[in-house]
Design a protein around this motif. Structure first.
Motif, PDB file in Angstrom:
ATOM      1  N   ASP A  30       0.849  -1.195   0.000  1.00  0.00           N
ATOM      2  CA  ASP A  30       0.000   0.000   0.000  1.00  0.00           C
ATOM      3  C   ASP A  30       0.884   1.244   0.000  1.00  0.00           C
ATOM      4  N   GLY A  31       1.914   1.253   0.865  1.00  0.00           N
ATOM      5  CA  GLY A  31       2.827   2.393   0.939  1.00  0.00           C
ATOM      6  C   GLY A  31       3.556   2.611  -0.375  1.00  0.00           C
ATOM      7  N   ARG A  32       3.979   1.496  -1.007  1.00  0.00           N
ATOM      8  CA  ARG A  32       4.721   1.595  -2.255  1.00  0.00           C
ATOM      9  C   ARG A  32       3.831   2.170  -3.369  1.00  0.00           C
ATOM     10  N   ALA A  33       2.569   1.711  -3.415  1.00  0.00           N
ATOM     11  CA  ALA A  33       1.643   2.193  -4.450  1.00  0.00           C
ATOM     12  C   ALA A  33       1.361   3.690  -4.269  1.00  0.00           C
ATOM     13  N   ARG A  34       1.168   4.119  -2.996  1.00  0.00           N
ATOM     14  CA  ARG A  34       0.865   5.535  -2.759  1.00  0.00           C
ATOM     15  C   ARG A  34       2.059   6.412  -3.130  1.00  0.00           C
ATOM     16  N   ARG A  35       3.272   5.938  -2.794  1.00  0.00           N
ATOM     17  CA  ARG A  35       4.483   6.686  -3.133  1.00  0.00           C
ATOM     18  C   ARG A  35       4.625   6.839  -4.644  1.00  0.00           C
ATOM     19  N   ARG A  36       4.280   5.743  -5.371  1.00  0.00           N
ATOM     20  CA  ARG A  36       4.381   5.800  -6.831  1.00  0.00           C
ATOM     21  C   ARG A  36       3.389   6.823  -7.381  1.00  0.00           C
ATOM     22  N   GLU A  37       2.163   6.836  -6.832  1.00  0.00           N
ATOM     23  CA  GLU A  37       1.158   7.806  -7.297  1.00  0.00           C
ATOM     24  C   GLU A  37       1.642   9.235  -7.081  1.00  0.00           C
ATOM     25  N   LEU A  38       2.244   9.478  -5.885  1.00  0.00           N
ATOM     26  CA  LEU A  38       2.734  10.827  -5.595  1.00  0.00           C
ATOM     27  C   LEU A  38       3.849  11.211  -6.567  1.00  0.00           C
TER      28      LEU A  38
ATOM     29  N   SER B  70       4.234  15.018 -13.302  1.00  0.00           N
ATOM     30  CA  SER B  70       3.369  15.746 -14.228  1.00  0.00           C
ATOM     31  C   SER B  70       3.209  17.209 -13.793  1.00  0.00           C
ATOM     32  N   GLY B  71       4.012  17.626 -12.816  1.00  0.00           N
ATOM     33  CA  GLY B  71       4.034  19.044 -12.441  1.00  0.00           C
ATOM     34  C   GLY B  71       3.063  19.432 -11.340  1.00  0.00           C
ATOM     35  N   ILE B  72       2.368  18.456 -10.750  1.00  0.00           N
ATOM     36  CA  ILE B  72       1.455  18.761  -9.640  1.00  0.00           C
ATOM     37  C   ILE B  72       2.241  18.606  -8.338  1.00  0.00           C
TER      38      ILE B  72
ATOM     39  N   PHE C 267       5.460  22.764  -1.122  1.00  0.00           N
ATOM     40  CA  PHE C 267       6.723  22.441  -1.763  1.00  0.00           C
ATOM     41  C   PHE C 267       6.954  23.286  -3.014  1.00  0.00           C
ATOM     42  N   GLN C 268       6.001  24.174  -3.337  1.00  0.00           N
ATOM     43  CA  GLN C 268       6.184  24.995  -4.527  1.00  0.00           C
ATOM     44  C   GLN C 268       7.159  26.119  -4.236  1.00  0.00           C
ATOM     45  N   PRO C 269       7.984  26.509  -5.237  1.00  0.00           N
ATOM     46  CA  PRO C 269       8.934  27.604  -5.006  1.00  0.00           C
ATOM     47  C   PRO C 269       8.197  28.881  -4.645  1.00  0.00           C
ATOM     48  N   LYS C 270       8.818  29.683  -3.751  1.00  0.00           N
ATOM     49  CA  LYS C 270       8.149  30.879  -3.223  1.00  0.00           C
ATOM     50  C   LYS C 270       7.872  31.923  -4.310  1.00  0.00           C
ATOM     51  N   THR C 271       8.721  31.980  -5.369  1.00  0.00           N
ATOM     52  CA  THR C 271       8.579  33.018  -6.387  1.00  0.00           C
ATOM     53  C   THR C 271       7.328  32.816  -7.248  1.00  0.00           C
ATOM     54  N   GLU C 272       6.928  31.539  -7.362  1.00  0.00           N
ATOM     55  CA  GLU C 272       5.775  31.227  -8.210  1.00  0.00           C
ATOM     56  C   GLU C 272       4.492  31.683  -7.507  1.00  0.00           C
TER      57      GLU C 272
ATOM     58  N   ALA D 168      -5.647  14.978  -2.468  1.00  0.00           N
ATOM     59  CA  ALA D 168      -5.643  16.449  -2.481  1.00  0.00           C
ATOM     60  C   ALA D 168      -4.978  16.962  -3.755  1.00  0.00           C
ATOM     61  N   GLN D 169      -3.872  16.311  -4.151  1.00  0.00           N
ATOM     62  CA  GLN D 169      -3.166  16.779  -5.349  1.00  0.00           C
ATOM     63  C   GLN D 169      -3.960  16.502  -6.618  1.00  0.00           C
ATOM     64  N   ARG D 170      -4.712  15.382  -6.608  1.00  0.00           N
ATOM     65  CA  ARG D 170      -5.558  15.094  -7.787  1.00  0.00           C
ATOM     66  C   ARG D 170      -6.663  16.137  -7.909  1.00  0.00           C
ATOM     67  N   ARG D 171      -7.225  16.555  -6.752  1.00  0.00           N
ATOM     68  CA  ARG D 171      -8.261  17.600  -6.794  1.00  0.00           C
ATOM     69  C   ARG D 171      -7.674  18.909  -7.327  1.00  0.00           C
TER      70      ARG D 171
END
Lengths: 66, 255
Positions: free
Chosen positions: A28-36, A42-44, A49-54, B240-243
């Protein structure tokens, strides 16, 4: 050993159940990590964690937790 | 992330990112100690003497009693987390009781199966509905299944957490019933022989492997619980990220 069937079955069931739990939690942990990682690729990104300038995307007031 | 992830006070645990860092450090150590304790416990379980009356079936106790103890401890952990959900609205408390339910169900089922496998040679029956201990533990198993189903039926995680927290606290009444069922009613199941006010009445030959196995099972539970909580946090981040991705896509479409 007397009553070997009952004793060994008990230990067998305990071992099988423990291994199933470990495998389930691990996979389960491995699958969730892969999804993240896929989302990240894909840029999400998480807002924190997004850079402050953006410029942050406008909030619609529905913050999500965790 | 430039801020420190060190946990210096209890409230720092409220931050899921800090919690994740702590779990990442703790889980490998907990898993190693658990494996070591299981090795010692299993060695003791099969090298100590059998009982003069029960013979080798006494060895079933070294998995049956820890499983039953965990079945009740897991529910107690869930009840404490349910208080965290209802009183402090703590997201980690929501995650905690949701992640614990399948573990509790598994250990309760293990206690029921090993109890049955011990009951057949010693009592002459696999199961009896007339025994208050057996029936109340079966009810605990059904409650775990109900809570898992409830959590899966409600999509909004914080609403699911509040509804299950109420149910968990109502169901907590079953825990003292299980514990004292052997005192309050006439049961086939024996009375307590380890956790007693006047000290254990069980021979040290059986108590030693039992305590090592109980500790091993308890650490196994906490290792799995922490790892399952981490998985649940990751699952919520993915959702949350998918949303967020869906919102960004619809904004681009509109532009």
């Amino acid at each position: 050993m007397n009553y070997a069937f009952y004793v060994l079955t008990s230990y067998g069931v305990a071992a099988a159940m423990t291994l199933c739990l470990i495998a389930w939690v691990w996979l389960d942990g491995r699958a969730r990590r892969r999804e993240l990682a896929e989302l990240e690729a894909s840029g999400i990104r998480r807002r924190s964690f997004q850079p402050k300038t953006e410029p942050a995307p406008p909030s619609n007031g529905r913050e999500t937790k965790a | 992330m430039t801020e420190s992830l060190a946990i210096t006070k209890l409230s720092d645990l409220a931050n899921p990112t800090r919690f994740m860092a702590l779990v990442g450090r703790l889980v490998p150590w907990l898993a190693a100690v658990t494996a070591l304790l299981f090795a010692i416990g299993l060695y003791l379980s099969f090298t100590t003497e059998g009982d003069y009356q029960q013979g080798d079936t006494v060895r079933i106790m070294y998995v049956h009693v820890p499983a039953a103890w965990l079945a009740m401890m897991c529910y107690t952990v869930m009840a404490l987390s349910a208080v965290g959900t209802l009183v402090w609205r703590h997201p980690l408390a929501d995650v905690s009781h949701k992640a614990a339910a399948p573990l509790g169900a598994a250990f309760t089922l293990l206690a029921l199966i090993t109890g049955s496998l011990w009951g057949k040679p010693m009592w002459g029956t696999w199961w009896t509905w007339g025994d208050a201990r057996l029936t109340s533990v079966f009810v605990l198993f059904l409650m775990y299944l109900g809570l898992i189903a409830l959590n899966r039926a409600i999509d909004d995680p914080s609403r699911a957490a509040r509804v299950s927290a109420v149910l968990i606290l109502v169901g907590f009444v079953n825990i003292p019933i299980i514990k004292f069922s052997v005192e309050w009613w006439n049961t086939l199941h024996q009375k307590s022989s380890v956790l007693r006010l006047d000290g254990p009445t069980i021979d040290p030959e059986f108590l030693r492997p039992l305590l090592v196995m109980a500790l091993a099972f308890t650490l196994l539970f906490f290792t799995l619980h922490l790892a399952a909580m981490r998985n649940e946090i990751l699952r919520r981040r993915v959702a949350a990220q998918r949303r967020m991705a869906a919102r960004m896509a619809s904004r681009q479409d509109a532009a």
